[in-house]
Design a protein around this motif. Structure first.
Motif, PDB file in Angstrom:
ATOM      1  N   TRP A  40       5.592   3.861   4.840  1.00 23.34           N
ATOM      2  CA  TRP A  40       5.820   4.349   3.477  1.00 23.34           C
ATOM      3  C   TRP A  40       5.641   3.267   2.426  1.00 23.34           C
ATOM      4  O   TRP A  40       5.513   3.579   1.243  1.00 23.34           O
ATOM      5  CB  TRP A  40       7.183   5.018   3.362  1.00 23.34           C
ATOM      6  CG  TRP A  40       8.361   4.111   3.241  1.00 23.34           C
ATOM      7  CD1 TRP A  40       8.979   3.441   4.251  1.00 23.34           C
ATOM      8  CD2 TRP A  40       9.059   3.784   2.045  1.00 23.34           C
ATOM      9  NE1 TRP A  40      10.029   2.721   3.756  1.00 23.34           N
ATOM     10  CE2 TRP A  40      10.108   2.909   2.402  1.00 23.34           C
ATOM     11  CE3 TRP A  40       8.926   4.140   0.711  1.00 23.34           C
ATOM     12  CZ2 TRP A  40      11.000   2.388   1.477  1.00 23.34           C
ATOM     13  CZ3 TRP A  40       9.814   3.621  -0.205  1.00 23.34           C
ATOM     14  CH2 TRP A  40      10.844   2.754   0.173  1.00 23.34           C
ATOM     15  N   VAL A  41       5.594   2.002   2.841  1.00 21.64           N
ATOM     16  CA  VAL A  41       5.380   0.889   1.907  1.00 21.64           C
ATOM     17  C   VAL A  41       4.006   0.293   2.180  1.00 21.64           C
ATOM     18  O   VAL A  41       3.704  -0.096   3.300  1.00 21.64           O
ATOM     19  CB  VAL A  41       6.473  -0.192   2.064  1.00 21.64           C
ATOM     20  CG1 VAL A  41       6.223  -1.347   1.103  1.00 21.64           C
ATOM     21  CG2 VAL A  41       7.852   0.396   1.853  1.00 21.64           C
ATOM     22  N   LYS A  42       3.182   0.239   1.143  1.00 23.21           N
ATOM     23  CA  LYS A  42       1.834  -0.310   1.243  1.00 23.21           C
ATOM     24  C   LYS A  42       1.701  -1.462   0.247  1.00 23.21           C
ATOM     25  O   LYS A  42       1.174  -1.296  -0.856  1.00 23.21           O
ATOM     26  CB  LYS A  42       0.818   0.785   0.992  1.00 23.21           C
ATOM     27  CG  LYS A  42       0.878   1.882   2.056  1.00 23.21           C
ATOM     28  CD  LYS A  42      -0.116   2.973   1.812  1.00 23.21           C
ATOM     29  CE  LYS A  42      -0.165   3.912   2.972  1.00 23.21           C
ATOM     30  NZ  LYS A  42       0.778   4.979   2.937  1.00 23.21           N
ATOM     31  N   PRO A  43       2.212  -2.651   0.617  1.00 19.15           N
ATOM     32  CA  PRO A  43       2.261  -3.770  -0.329  1.00 19.15           C
ATOM     33  C   PRO A  43       0.895  -4.266  -0.784  1.00 19.15           C
ATOM     34  O   PRO A  43       0.795  -4.917  -1.818  1.00 19.15           O
ATOM     35  CB  PRO A  43       3.026  -4.853   0.428  1.00 19.15           C
ATOM     36  CG  PRO A  43       2.881  -4.505   1.860  1.00 19.15           C
ATOM     37  CD  PRO A  43       2.762  -3.012   1.910  1.00 19.15           C
ATOM     38  N   GLU A  44      -0.139  -3.932  -0.054  1.00 20.43           N
ATOM     39  CA  GLU A  44      -1.481  -4.369  -0.449  1.00 20.43           C
ATOM     40  C   GLU A  44      -1.965  -3.676  -1.721  1.00 20.43           C
ATOM     41  O   GLU A  44      -2.969  -4.083  -2.319  1.00 20.43           O
ATOM     42  CB  GLU A  44      -2.484  -4.135   0.695  1.00 20.43           C
ATOM     43  CG  GLU A  44      -2.717  -2.695   1.055  1.00 20.43           C
ATOM     44  CD  GLU A  44      -1.711  -2.079   2.031  1.00 20.43           C
ATOM     45  OE1 GLU A  44      -1.963  -0.939   2.467  1.00 20.43           O
ATOM     46  OE2 GLU A  44      -0.681  -2.713   2.359  1.00 20.43           O
ATOM     47  N   ASN A  45      -1.247  -2.664  -2.180  1.00 21.02           N
ATOM     48  CA  ASN A  45      -1.653  -1.906  -3.361  1.00 21.02           C
ATOM     49  C   ASN A  45      -1.073  -2.434  -4.674  1.00 21.02           C
ATOM     50  O   ASN A  45      -1.138  -1.761  -5.697  1.00 21.02           O
ATOM     51  CB  ASN A  45      -1.293  -0.427  -3.188  1.00 21.02           C
ATOM     52  CG  ASN A  45      -2.131   0.233  -2.114  1.00 21.02           C
ATOM     53  OD1 ASN A  45      -3.207  -0.238  -1.768  1.00 21.02           O
ATOM     54  ND2 ASN A  45      -1.640   1.318  -1.571  1.00 21.02           N
ATOM     55  N   ALA A  46      -0.498  -3.640  -4.643  1.00 19.44           N
ATOM     56  CA  ALA A  46       0.017  -4.272  -5.860  1.00 19.44           C
ATOM     57  C   ALA A  46      -0.054  -5.781  -5.684  1.00 19.44           C
ATOM     58  O   ALA A  46      -0.197  -6.279  -4.566  1.00 19.44           O
ATOM     59  CB  ALA A  46       1.461  -3.839  -6.119  1.00 19.44           C
ATOM     60  N   THR A  47       0.050  -6.490  -6.790  1.00 16.81           N
ATOM     61  CA  THR A  47       0.076  -7.951  -6.705  1.00 16.81           C
ATOM     62  C   THR A  47       1.454  -8.392  -6.217  1.00 16.81           C
ATOM     63  O   THR A  47       2.442  -7.647  -6.322  1.00 16.81           O
ATOM     64  CB  THR A  47      -0.197  -8.600  -8.071  1.00 16.81           C
ATOM     65  OG1 THR A  47       0.910  -8.317  -8.945  1.00 16.81           O
ATOM     66  CG2 THR A  47      -1.511  -8.116  -8.682  1.00 16.81           C
ATOM     67  N   THR A  48       1.517  -9.600  -5.716  1.00 18.42           N
ATOM     68  CA  THR A  48       2.805 -10.146  -5.289  1.00 18.42           C
ATOM     69  C   THR A  48       3.791 -10.160  -6.443  1.00 18.42           C
ATOM     70  O   THR A  48       4.958  -9.795  -6.277  1.00 18.42           O
ATOM     71  CB  THR A  48       2.612 -11.556  -4.691  1.00 18.42           C
ATOM     72  OG1 THR A  48       1.808 -11.423  -3.506  1.00 18.42           O
ATOM     73  CG2 THR A  48       3.927 -12.207  -4.343  1.00 18.42           C
ATOM     74  N   GLN A  49       3.354 -10.537  -7.629  1.00 17.80           N
ATOM     75  CA  GLN A  49       4.254 -10.571  -8.784  1.00 17.80           C
ATOM     76  C   GLN A  49       4.766  -9.185  -9.132  1.00 17.80           C
ATOM     77  O   GLN A  49       5.942  -9.010  -9.461  1.00 17.80           O
ATOM     78  CB  GLN A  49       3.580 -11.222  -9.993  1.00 17.80           C
ATOM     79  CG  GLN A  49       4.550 -11.478 -11.136  1.00 17.80           C
ATOM     80  CD  GLN A  49       5.707 -12.394 -10.722  1.00 17.80           C
ATOM     81  OE1 GLN A  49       5.484 -13.501 -10.250  1.00 17.80           O
ATOM     82  NE2 GLN A  49       6.939 -11.924 -10.881  1.00 17.80           N
ATOM     83  N   GLN A  50       3.908  -8.173  -9.074  1.00 20.11           N
ATOM     84  CA  GLN A  50       4.350  -6.806  -9.337  1.00 20.11           C
ATOM     85  C   GLN A  50       5.408  -6.378  -8.320  1.00 20.11           C
ATOM     86  O   GLN A  50       6.399  -5.738  -8.674  1.00 20.11           O
ATOM     87  CB  GLN A  50       3.168  -5.828  -9.282  1.00 20.11           C
ATOM     88  CG  GLN A  50       2.222  -5.947 -10.450  1.00 20.11           C
ATOM     89  CD  GLN A  50       0.976  -5.110 -10.253  1.00 20.11           C
ATOM     90  OE1 GLN A  50       0.388  -5.073  -9.170  1.00 20.11           O
ATOM     91  NE2 GLN A  50       0.565  -4.420 -11.306  1.00 20.11           N
ATOM     92  N   LEU A  51       5.198  -6.733  -7.063  1.00 26.24           N
ATOM     93  CA  LEU A  51       6.166  -6.391  -6.014  1.00 26.24           C
ATOM     94  C   LEU A  51       7.506  -7.069  -6.266  1.00 26.24           C
ATOM     95  O   LEU A  51       8.557  -6.436  -6.200  1.00 26.24           O
ATOM     96  CB  LEU A  51       5.619  -6.782  -4.638  1.00 26.24           C
ATOM     97  CG  LEU A  51       4.391  -6.001  -4.164  1.00 26.24           C
ATOM     98  CD1 LEU A  51       3.770  -6.686  -2.960  1.00 26.24           C
ATOM     99  CD2 LEU A  51       4.741  -4.556  -3.853  1.00 26.24           C
ATOM    100  N   VAL A  52       7.465  -8.362  -6.566  1.00 30.47           N
ATOM    101  CA  VAL A  52       8.698  -9.115  -6.827  1.00 30.47           C
ATOM    102  C   VAL A  52       9.443  -8.509  -8.015  1.00 30.47           C
ATOM    103  O   VAL A  52      10.657  -8.298  -7.952  1.00 30.47           O
ATOM    104  CB  VAL A  52       8.386 -10.612  -7.053  1.00 30.47           C
ATOM    105  CG1 VAL A  52       9.588 -11.350  -7.628  1.00 30.47           C
ATOM    106  CG2 VAL A  52       7.913 -11.260  -5.761  1.00 30.47           C
ATOM    107  N   ASP A  53       8.724  -8.226  -9.092  1.00 28.19           N
ATOM    108  CA  ASP A  53       9.358  -7.660 -10.284  1.00 28.19           C
ATOM    109  C   ASP A  53      10.029  -6.325  -9.961  1.00 28.19           C
ATOM    110  O   ASP A  53      11.151  -6.058 -10.403  1.00 28.19           O
ATOM    111  CB  ASP A  53       8.338  -7.467 -11.407  1.00 28.19           C
ATOM    112  CG  ASP A  53       7.845  -8.780 -11.990  1.00 28.19           C
ATOM    113  OD1 ASP A  53       8.473  -9.838 -11.728  1.00 28.19           O
ATOM    114  OD2 ASP A  53       6.816  -8.751 -12.692  1.00 28.19           O
TER     115      ASP A  53
END
Length: 71
Positions: A40-53
């Motif tokens: 359910w989580v696809k971290p490749e679809n955002a930047t690392t900074q977007q994920l952290v925020d």
């Protein structure tokens, strides 16, 4: 239950028992979080900074992260 998802730079940690289903994650990053899919989580679809925020805005603390380091 704890699950981990990585984009190579960070690992997202999801602790299901803490989740209050506020859906902030889905609202903030709909391309990353897909509750009806597996995984359910696809971290490749955002930047690392977007994920952290986004993770920093999780009201329950169910989502956290660690920075991956090279060995």
């Amino acid at each position: 239950m704890t699950k981990e998802y990585s984009n190579g730079e960070i690992t997202i940690i999801w602790q299901a028992e803490k989740c209050i289903h506020s859906a902030n994650c889905v609202r903030l990053l709909p391309d990353v979080y897909h509750p009806k899919e597996a995984p359910w989580v696809k971290p490749e679809n955002a930047t690392t900074q977007q994920l952290v925020d986004q993770i920093n805005q999780c009201p329950s603390g169910a989502l956290s992260y660690r920075v991956n380091t090279a060995n």
